[in-house]
Scaffold this motif. Structure first.
Motif, short mmCIF file in Angstrom:
data_model
loop_
_atom_site.label_atom_id
_atom_site.label_comp_id
_atom_site.label_asym_id
_atom_site.label_seq_id
_atom_site.Cartn_x
_atom_site.Cartn_y
_atom_site.Cartn_z
N PHE A 266 -19.07 -10.97 -38.14
CA PHE A 266 -20.10 -10.02 -38.56
C PHE A 266 -20.09 -8.83 -37.60
O PHE A 266 -19.75 -8.96 -36.42
CB PHE A 266 -21.49 -10.68 -38.60
CG PHE A 266 -22.06 -11.02 -37.26
CD1 PHE A 266 -22.90 -10.14 -36.58
CD2 PHE A 266 -21.77 -12.24 -36.65
CE1 PHE A 266 -23.42 -10.45 -35.34
CE2 PHE A 266 -22.30 -12.56 -35.41
CZ PHE A 266 -23.13 -11.67 -34.76
N ASP A 267 -20.41 -7.69 -38.14
CA ASP A 267 -20.54 -6.47 -37.35
C ASP A 267 -21.94 -5.92 -37.53
O ASP A 267 -22.57 -6.09 -38.59
CB ASP A 267 -19.50 -5.42 -37.76
CG ASP A 267 -18.09 -5.82 -37.34
OD1 ASP A 267 -17.90 -6.14 -36.15
OD2 ASP A 267 -17.19 -5.82 -38.20
N VAL A 268 -22.43 -5.25 -36.49
CA VAL A 268 -23.78 -4.71 -36.51
C VAL A 268 -23.73 -3.21 -36.27
O VAL A 268 -23.05 -2.74 -35.35
CB VAL A 268 -24.65 -5.37 -35.40
CG1 VAL A 268 -26.10 -4.91 -35.53
CG2 VAL A 268 -24.56 -6.88 -35.47
N TYR A 269 -24.45 -2.48 -37.10
CA TYR A 269 -24.55 -1.03 -36.97
C TYR A 269 -26.03 -0.66 -36.90
O TYR A 269 -26.83 -1.11 -37.71
CB TYR A 269 -23.90 -0.32 -38.17
CG TYR A 269 -22.43 -0.61 -38.30
CD1 TYR A 269 -21.48 0.27 -37.78
CD2 TYR A 269 -21.98 -1.76 -38.94
CE1 TYR A 269 -20.12 0.00 -37.89
CE2 TYR A 269 -20.62 -2.04 -39.06
CZ TYR A 269 -19.70 -1.15 -38.53
OH TYR A 269 -18.36 -1.43 -38.64
N PHE A 270 -26.38 0.12 -35.89
CA PHE A 270 -27.75 0.58 -35.76
C PHE A 270 -27.78 2.09 -35.83
O PHE A 270 -27.13 2.78 -35.04
CB PHE A 270 -28.36 0.11 -34.43
CG PHE A 270 -29.78 0.54 -34.24
CD1 PHE A 270 -30.80 -0.02 -35.00
CD2 PHE A 270 -30.12 1.51 -33.31
CE1 PHE A 270 -32.11 0.38 -34.84
CE2 PHE A 270 -31.43 1.93 -33.14
CZ PHE A 270 -32.43 1.35 -33.91
N GLU A 271 -28.48 2.59 -36.84
CA GLU A 271 -28.60 4.03 -37.09
C GLU A 271 -27.22 4.69 -37.11
O GLU A 271 -27.01 5.74 -36.50
CB GLU A 271 -29.57 4.66 -36.08
CG GLU A 271 -30.97 4.04 -36.23
CD GLU A 271 -32.05 4.64 -35.34
OE1 GLU A 271 -31.69 5.36 -34.38
OE2 GLU A 271 -33.23 4.35 -35.59
N GLY A 272 -26.29 4.02 -37.80
CA GLY A 272 -24.97 4.57 -38.06
C GLY A 272 -23.92 4.29 -37.00
O GLY A 272 -22.73 4.57 -37.22
N GLN A 273 -24.31 3.72 -35.88
CA GLN A 273 -23.37 3.46 -34.79
C GLN A 273 -23.17 1.96 -34.61
O GLN A 273 -24.14 1.19 -34.64
CB GLN A 273 -23.89 4.06 -33.48
CG GLN A 273 -24.13 5.56 -33.53
CD GLN A 273 -22.86 6.36 -33.74
OE1 GLN A 273 -21.83 6.07 -33.11
NE2 GLN A 273 -22.92 7.36 -34.60
N GLN A 274 -21.90 1.56 -34.43
CA GLN A 274 -21.64 0.15 -34.18
C GLN A 274 -22.35 -0.26 -32.88
O GLN A 274 -22.31 0.46 -31.88
CB GLN A 274 -20.15 -0.12 -34.07
CG GLN A 274 -19.82 -1.60 -34.08
CD GLN A 274 -18.37 -1.87 -34.50
OE1 GLN A 274 -17.63 -0.96 -34.87
NE2 GLN A 274 -17.99 -3.14 -34.47
N LYS A 275 -22.99 -1.42 -32.93
CA LYS A 275 -23.86 -1.82 -31.81
C LYS A 275 -23.51 -3.25 -31.41
O LYS A 275 -24.20 -4.21 -31.75
CB LYS A 275 -25.32 -1.72 -32.26
CG LYS A 275 -26.32 -1.57 -31.13
CD LYS A 275 -26.31 -0.17 -30.55
CE LYS A 275 -27.48 0.02 -29.59
NZ LYS A 275 -27.46 1.35 -28.94
#
Length: 362
Positions: free
Chosen positions: A76-85
């Protein structure tokens, strides 16, 4: 409803791919949850207003995994407000591990989590409640696709149950507008496992109550919630505190029905100060309020005494002040904030919010 009733019936992964977007609000506790047992079980019941404007929007994208993998290797990948986090990944990985027993289909998919807040990430407003509830709702939307016969009651109970395993207070952000979490002898269907919509009559004054959040300190919390809750273990005043929370929730039942704002103010402010008193008397001890927090509280007391407006405060485990008041007093209270309180806020910042209706599928 027991934990086992939330175990998905199979690892059915018949859906190839898709995405769901949920909007989930933050909440502000009136009776505070402070102290927990194993598996995110609260040491005392709590009740909260669901907010409207402070919210997290999360899109959960999923696709069938190309090959089977052990759950702890799920991709899984996480993006917060358009940026990978990537810094968010450990907490979410822990969450997935906790809920895997109840959602065994998870390791059949690869996920992308895209999230954003309606409030600045550095605003001092905790986003774990809104964020984890939005993610839990996305997972339950996938489960409902796999099991279309699921009814709404089960959907929202399990969503709240899963959210609790990510962040305790997140279970109060699934539905609104007044939510109880934790077993209480006088509240039907109350549960330690999930939050429920308050089941009794609510006076109209509380349906659009205002919450203006005065941002005294927008920095990282001095002590994490997990550490704070753990400090209740062996606390010399813990049992008295837990008993007080039960009593305060019992005493709010007629208040919610009859709209007695004097009694509401007395209970809510005492709850806020007790929370901070427990932190000040723990070992180690912490002072979470700042000088400007105390200045604002005294200004609120002065305003209430002079104007007779039923405005009060509550606090989370930090320095920021939540001002609570009826919507009919909004104009005068906002003028009071601009004229007398904004100078105590970091960079003059505050957030206007009000009681809302809970989560929403977009």
């Amino acid at each position: 409803m027991s934990n086992d009733s939330f175990v998905a019936s199979s690892k059915n992964a018949s859906v190839e791919k898709g995405e769901f977007t949920w909007e989930a609000p933050s909440n502000i506790a009136l009776v505070k949850y402070w102290g927990k047992l194993e598996n995110q079980i609260p040491a005392n019941p709590s009740v909260s207003f669901t907010l409207s404007n402070c919210k997290t929007t999360t899109t959960l994208k999923f696709v069938k995994a190309s090959e089977y993998s052990l759950f702890n290797q799920v991709k899984f990948d996480v993006y917060f407000e358009g940026q990978q986090k990537d810094s968010f990944k450990p907490k979410i990985a822990d969450f997935f591990e906790r809920i895997y027993k109840y959602c065994p289909y998870l390791d059949s998919y690869e996920f992308e989590i895209h999230s954003e807040n309606s409030f600045p990430h550095s605003s001092g407003i905790a986003s774990s409640a809104s964020g984890m509830s939005a993610l839990a709702l996305g997972i339950m939307s996938l489960e409902k696709e796999l099991n279309p016969e699921m009814d709404d009651d089960y959907f929202y109970k399990k969503s709240s149950f899963l959210a609790r395993l990510g962040s305790g207070s997140a279970c109060r952000s699934v539905q609104g507008n007044l939510v109880v979490w934790g077993q209480h002898a006088e509240i039907e269907r109350s549960s330690n496992e999930y939050g429920i919509a308050y089941p009794y009559q609510i006076h109209p004054v509380f349906t659009d109550f205002q919450d203006t959040i005065l941002l005294v300190d927008k920095g990282q919390k001095q002590v994490s919630s997990t550490v704070g809750h753990n400090l209740m273990k062996g606390h010399p005043f813990a049992e008295a505190r837990f008993s007080q929370a039960h009593d305060n929730l019992k005493n709010l039942i007629p208040v919610f029905e009859n709209g007695d704002l004097d009694k509401f103010i007395e209970i809510v402010e005492r709850e806020a100060l007790t929370l901070h008193g427990m932190m000040m008397s723990s070992s180690p001890y912490f002072m979470l309020m700042k000088p400007n927090t105390l200045a604002i509280i005294n200004k609120i007391w002065e305003k209430r005494a002079v104007s007779k407006i039923p405005v009060c405060f509550t606090l989370d485990a930090g320095a920021n002040v939540h001002m609570l008041y009826p919507s009919q007093n909004k104009t005068e209270i906002l003028e009071f904030i601009k004229n007398e309180l904004v100078g105590y806020c970091e960079n003059g910042h505050y957030i206007c919010d009000e009681v809302g209706e809970g989560s929403k599928l977009l």
